[in-house]
Design a protein around this motif. Sequence first.
Motif: not given
Lengths: 394, 146
Positions: A98-99, A167-168, A239-240, A268-273
């Motif tokens: 994510i980071v 979420k943020e 992740i896809d 990627i961030i959306q899927r990782a979260v």
Amino acid sequence: MSHKTMINIGPFHPLQEEAEFFQLYVDGERVVDVDVRISYNHRGIEKLDESKTFDQVPFVVERVCGICSASHPLAYVQAVEDIAHVQVPERALYLRTIVNELERIHSHLLWVGLAGHFLGYNTVFMWAWKYREPILDALEVATGSRVNYANCKIGGVRRDMTDEQLKEIDRLATESYGPVEMLTKAVIDDPVLHARLKNVGVLSKADARAYGATGPTGRGSGLPIDVRRDDPYAAYDRIDWQVHYEESGDVFAKAKVRLLETLEAVKIIQRAVRAIPGGEIDAKVQNIPPGEAVGHVEAPRGETFHYVRSDGSNYPVRHKVRAPSFNNIPTFKASCIGQEIADVAITLASVDPCYSCTERMCAAVDAESGRRMFDFAQLVKLSQEKTQRLRRQL
Amino acid sequence: MAVKHWALKKSLWVYHVNTGACNNCDIEVLDLLTPRFDIERFGMILVGSPRHADVLAVTGTCTRQAMPRLQELYRQAAKPVVVLAIGSCAGAQGIFTEAYHMGSPVDETIRAVDPNAIIAYVPGCPPKPEAMIAAVVKAWDVIDTL
């Protein structure tokens, strides 16, 4: 009759944020050679690391380059984890992903802004940097700081994120998708940008391979290389996602690759979260055995590569850093030569060179009298004037 | 307060010098120009020459290669000039104190040219843009005493 002129760019000029010094050799309007002078920004980080303990080094390598300050520590800790055979917890891998992807968005938007400025599109500069701010906020939520994250640690990450924080981050990243898509469309559809960027600074596939170009520089020239896919680290294999590349090798291709990657990073961030598992964030590492290893990470500019050797003590005996700009800067030899001077500013900027990573610089002077002919501000002015001219013609 | 100084406060022009920074402070300095912070509303702009500058925004640890160039830039700037030492590196060399390629710290380098130089320190690694704006406000107070 040929008359060769040298043009200095740098070392201190108002538009690039760093001390860099290029020397362009020009014959009339055409660039015939380019030289890079270095060491204004050399801080001796590799030597400094030998006097720090393994746990302290991530904070030093974070300061190799402020824009890649998630990628460098990650490459380093991956090398050390390889020496110590550490199994990093699943949750930590996702947090690292994510980071790193937030960093990619902020770095690519920063580049788009500066490229817009070099072309005389200051609106692009202001917009790109405006839409970059929420991403910096997300990084502040995630790690406590806008640009130096102090996130990586040998064996995991230093801070966990709560569900509210995740979420943020998801919200801020998702909200930036629309503006980035708008910027992408604006760049891809603009006739003036087509005229300015297509077939400018072309780096052929063969040249890209010969110079070892990495990251968006290589991917813009038809080399679909990406460490995230080729040798997966963090959670990229869970992740896809897909690698974007273009065949043409010009500045336009590099810009397009970067913008599409920014959109991909949001996904990627959306899927990782959504996929992040619970559990520990840190494998407790007791000591580092003797040995050597390499770690590499796909930084926003390309592959960053760290080599670490341990002799079993608390300190690394050798730490070698090879930043992506080290590979990408020599491609100027292939992409700048034969260009008009007005196109050089954007060609130099197109690889997103990072001098604090690489400690290199470049300039241009009259070869006979030694007098400086142009400075970088004038080159940018020439570049902006060319855009104006094209805009009037279209 | 002379009219000159009163006018100066309304239009501080900034020249940005990177003497060996990691880019973090520099992107935060550039951030000041962009819509969220927009320091141009206070009359501040980044200029292309030290000869036009009222403020030298120095970032970075001042490496040996950059040291004489920083002194030259200071000599070229019109006086009075306020030096902002931005970030831990410019303030006290930060994490790089022991590195082999360091010159003297930014304040010593500039005091070697002008012992009475006005130097403001902005601590942080990197300082937030708000902190840089606060530093400029403090520089106004110094200009008041001139």
